[in-house]
Design a protein around this motif. Structure first.
Motif, short mmCIF file in Angstrom:
data_model
loop_
_atom_site.label_atom_id
_atom_site.label_comp_id
_atom_site.label_asym_id
_atom_site.label_seq_id
_atom_site.Cartn_x
_atom_site.Cartn_y
_atom_site.Cartn_z
N LEU A 167 0.80 6.22 -9.31
CA LEU A 167 1.82 6.59 -8.32
C LEU A 167 2.87 7.53 -8.92
CD1 LEU A 167 2.34 3.03 -6.85
CD2 LEU A 167 1.07 4.90 -5.82
N SER A 168 3.56 8.26 -8.03
CA SER A 168 4.64 9.14 -8.45
C SER A 168 5.71 8.32 -9.17
CB SER A 168 5.27 9.83 -7.24
OG SER A 168 6.59 10.20 -7.54
N PRO A 169 6.20 8.81 -10.33
CA PRO A 169 7.25 8.08 -11.03
C PRO A 169 8.55 8.01 -10.23
CG PRO A 169 6.82 10.20 -12.10
CD PRO A 169 5.77 10.03 -11.04
N LEU A 170 8.64 8.78 -9.15
CA LEU A 170 9.85 8.73 -8.32
C LEU A 170 9.77 7.65 -7.25
CD1 LEU A 170 10.29 12.54 -7.86
CD2 LEU A 170 11.78 11.03 -9.15
N LEU A 171 8.54 7.14 -7.01
CA LEU A 171 8.37 6.17 -5.93
C LEU A 171 9.22 4.90 -6.13
CD1 LEU A 171 6.79 5.88 -3.24
CD2 LEU A 171 5.20 4.42 -4.51
N PRO A 172 9.27 4.34 -7.37
CA PRO A 172 10.11 3.14 -7.53
C PRO A 172 11.55 3.38 -7.08
CG PRO A 172 8.76 3.50 -9.48
CD PRO A 172 8.53 4.68 -8.60
N GLU A 173 12.10 4.56 -7.37
CA GLU A 173 13.48 4.85 -6.99
C GLU A 173 13.64 4.82 -5.47
OE1 GLU A 173 12.39 5.74 -9.81
OE2 GLU A 173 14.10 5.41 -11.12
N VAL A 174 12.63 5.33 -4.75
CA VAL A 174 12.72 5.33 -3.28
C VAL A 174 12.55 3.90 -2.75
CG1 VAL A 174 11.72 6.23 -1.16
CG2 VAL A 174 11.86 7.69 -3.18
N LEU A 175 11.66 3.14 -3.36
CA LEU A 175 11.42 1.78 -2.86
C LEU A 175 12.58 0.84 -3.22
CD1 LEU A 175 7.58 1.24 -3.45
CD2 LEU A 175 8.76 2.41 -1.61
N PHE A 176 13.39 1.22 -4.22
CA PHE A 176 14.59 0.44 -4.56
C PHE A 176 15.85 1.07 -3.96
CE2 PHE A 176 12.21 -1.49 -8.23
CZ PHE A 176 12.49 -2.81 -7.93
N TRP A 181 0.87 -1.18 0.00
CA TRP A 181 0.00 0.00 0.00
C TRP A 181 0.91 1.24 0.00
CZ3 TRP A 181 -1.60 -2.92 4.85
CH2 TRP A 181 -2.33 -4.06 4.51
N ALA A 182 1.12 1.79 -1.20
CA ALA A 182 2.14 2.85 -1.36
C ALA A 182 1.95 3.99 -0.37
CB ALA A 182 2.11 3.37 -2.79
N ARG A 183 0.69 4.38 -0.14
CA ARG A 183 0.46 5.57 0.70
C ARG A 183 0.92 5.39 2.14
NH1 ARG A 183 -3.53 5.37 -2.53
NH2 ARG A 183 -3.75 7.02 -4.06
N THR A 184 1.01 4.15 2.58
CA THR A 184 1.35 3.94 4.00
C THR A 184 2.84 3.66 4.20
OG1 THR A 184 1.01 1.54 3.93
CG2 THR A 184 -0.93 2.89 4.35
N ILE A 185 3.61 3.53 3.13
CA ILE A 185 5.04 3.21 3.28
C ILE A 185 5.79 4.44 3.81
CG2 ILE A 185 7.14 2.46 2.09
CD1 ILE A 185 5.33 1.04 0.05
N PRO A 186 6.44 4.32 4.98
CA PRO A 186 7.11 5.50 5.53
C PRO A 186 8.35 5.88 4.73
CG PRO A 186 7.51 3.57 6.93
CD PRO A 186 6.57 3.13 5.84
N ILE A 187 8.44 7.16 4.38
CA ILE A 187 9.57 7.68 3.58
C ILE A 187 10.11 8.92 4.28
CG2 ILE A 187 10.16 8.77 1.37
CD1 ILE A 187 8.01 6.97 0.09
N LEU A 188 11.42 9.03 4.39
CA LEU A 188 12.03 10.17 5.06
C LEU A 188 11.62 11.48 4.36
CD1 LEU A 188 15.62 8.74 5.62
CD2 LEU A 188 14.15 9.66 7.43
N PRO A 189 11.36 12.53 5.16
CA PRO A 189 11.04 13.81 4.55
C PRO A 189 12.18 14.21 3.60
CG PRO A 189 10.92 13.96 6.95
CD PRO A 189 11.43 12.59 6.62
N GLU A 190 11.86 14.82 2.52
CA GLU A 190 12.82 15.33 1.52
C GLU A 190 13.37 14.25 0.60
OE1 GLU A 190 15.19 19.07 2.62
OE2 GLU A 190 15.30 17.84 4.41
N ALA A 191 13.16 12.96 0.89
CA ALA A 191 13.73 11.93 0.00
C ALA A 191 13.16 12.06 -1.41
CB ALA A 191 13.47 10.54 0.57
N LEU A 192 11.85 12.29 -1.51
CA LEU A 192 11.25 12.42 -2.85
C LEU A 192 11.74 13.68 -3.56
CD1 LEU A 192 7.64 11.15 -2.10
CD2 LEU A 192 9.15 10.22 -3.84
#
Lengths: 199, 315
Positions: free
Chosen positions: B258-267, B218-229
């Motif tokens: 989804l944001s095209p940048l999300l794959p980069e953060v998840l990888f 569930w992409a919306r719930t995956i915690p991501i550091l502020p500013e990473a995107l």
């Protein structure tokens, strides 16, 4: 036009060179040379974030990224040389090092010709998967080794069955392609639009 | 290659996991791991802490309790001052003390490039080993540390990260996965791993490989550091993220919204990342609450499903 040669540099150095050039010299048009896909994608992203229109070209292992400062609204696209959605993805699965049965010597010659001619598929040639005797094509002495290395340099993904390499004790002799497992092979076959098997 | 083995090798090279496990008797097994790397932050004391937390993490991810450690040091004696070495070792030692692990020794060599890490040994019950291979249909996936340390570290190298962001990510990388592992021990966990160099999706791909199950994230719930995107949008993405993506993207389907940048953060490759736990569905909320009560941030990020079209679906 400002040209930046960022070949041989690892991320984030190429992006930093571009950033510095933009801040100091305010160029309207920029050309950047890089030699890896990560740097190319990162520079495209950076230029887009700085309101540049971006295009990129690939030559062998090297990329040339062009950035033009946007005057008004415009669509930035960083994907000119990438395969657009409607291009078919063709996977060729070779489970043999010779083509057909009958005469083995002829079969080997035909195989060399087959591998050479695959490039006529153009961008649709998406992946080459080598299993069983097919993995023997990736080792030194293989008549198609240079051709395969050329394919790989131009961006084709070559997947080589690890179990098969192990079976023939060729794991450390493989000169081209990525060692892979059956799950990746099956997934690639599932994702492909067309699978051409050669057994 | 053939590796010598015997019946007491419970987790070995035949099935790659976070750490190896060797049985002593029916109640006790040794769990062993080693990890070392080049500096990820400038401050040697913090780097020492991060290197230790990272080395210990593999033991926690297996459900073990780390007991002893040995230092591994590569140091450019001619180029760097000894107080850098001292601060780094002190950082590692303080982290071990926090984890109640003793340092038994170590080895150092001269090297043009600084590297530091540890070999760690722990105890584990032979029947309570948590591997990467035990996902069960319906399991809920919990992730304990936000993603994006590789991207933020790239931004730090580029001199573009704020002081606040630098400190936040440094503290996160130095944080032990100990409390998370302690809490997890009381729950029904199918599989667990720590998120490191392959990124969330790379490690999840390992967990779903070879079994007839998939993961739905569930992409919306995956915690991501502020500013990473934001940094990802500027092209401050480590080369490792692209390599991870290239290697595994055929196993992953991303929803087009989804944001095209999300794959980069998840990888994005993580340094000393969090634990990814697969918990029985009825216990997920309770585990999350227990983690929070013990000072561990966590989020429910997905579920294990049958008959998935792709090994991993991000939606």
């Amino acid at each position: 036009m400002k040209t930046i040669d960022a070949r041989g540099l690892a991320c984030p150095a190429p992006v930093l060179l571009v950033k510095e050039a933009i801040e100091k010299e305010h160029p309207a048009v920029l050309q950047i040379l890089v030699d890896n896909g990560a740097a190319k994608q990162n520079i495209c992203r950076f230029l887009e974030s700085q309101q540049f229109e971006v295009s990129a070209m690939q030559q062998g292992n090297e990329f040339q990224v062009m950035g033009t400062r946007k005057t008004g609204a415009g669509d930035a696209s960083c994907a000119v040389e990438e395969i657009p959605g409607e291009v078919k993805k063709i996977l060729v699965l070779a489970a043999t090092d010779r083509m057909g049965t009958g005469d083995d010597e002829l079969g080997r010659k035909l195989m060399v010709n087959f591998i050479k001619t695959l490039k006529e598929m153009g961008k649709e040639f998406w992946r080459l998967v080598l299993v069983n005797n097919g993995v023997k094509l990736t080792v030194s002495g293989s008549p198609v080794l240079e051709i395969l290395q050329e394919y790989e340099r131009s961006g084709l993904q070559i997947l080589v069955c690890g179990t098969c390499l192990e079976h023939f004790q060729l794991l450390d002799k493989k000169q081209v392609g990525q060692t892979t497992n059956m799950l990746d092979i099956v997934t690639a076959m599932q994702v492909a639009d067309k699978v051409i098997p050669l057994t | 290659m053939e590796f010598p083995t015997n019946a007491d090798v419970l987790v070995g090279l035949s099935r790659a996991d976070d750490a190896g496990v060797y049985r002593i008797n029916a109640e006790l097994a040794l769990v062993q791991t080693v990890d070392f790397f080049t500096p990820v932050v400038d401050d040697p004391y913090w780097f020492g802490q991060i290197a230790a937390a990272n080395a210990l993490s593999d033991i926690y991810a297996m459900g073990g309790i780390p007991k002893t450690a040995m230092n591994l040091v590569c140091f450019p004696v001619k180029k760097m001052e000894m107080n850098i070495l001292r601060a780094m070792i002190q950082g590692g030692l303080d982290k071990l003390t926090e984890a109640e692990v003793v340092l038994l020794g170590g080895h150092s060599v001269e090297d043009p490039e600084l590297k530091y890490g540890m070999a760690v040994t722990g105890f584990i019950h032979p029947e309570k080993i948590l591997t990467k291979n035990g996902l069960r249909p319906g399991d809920i996936l919990i992730l304990t540390k936000p993603l994006g340390t590789g991207i933020i570290n790239t931004a730090i190298k580029a001199g573009l990260a704020s002081q606040e962001t630098t400190e936040r990510v440094t503290r996160q990388m130095a944080a032990l996965n100990r409390n998370a592992a302690d809490v997890m021990a009381a729950f029904s966990i199918g599989a667990c791993t720590d998120i490191t160099g392959f990124g969330l999706l790379g490690h999840l791909a390992e967990m779903t490989a070879g079994i007839n199950l998939g993961a739905r994230l569930w992409a919306r719930t995956i915690p991501i550091l502020p500013e990473a995107l934001e940094f990802a949008a500027m092209g401050l993405i480590p080369g490792g993220a692209y390599k991870n993506k290239e290697f595994r993207e055929s196993m992953v389907s991303f929803s087009s919204s989804l944001s095209p940048l999300l794959p980069e953060v998840l990888f994005d490759p993580q340094t000393s990342g969090g634990l990814l736990m697969a918990v029985a569905p009825g216990q997920a909320e309770d585990l999350l609450q227990a983690l929070k009560q013990n000072g561990v941030s966590g989020a429910l990020i997905g579920e294990v499903v049958r008959n998935a079209q792709y090994p991993i679906i991000v939606e």
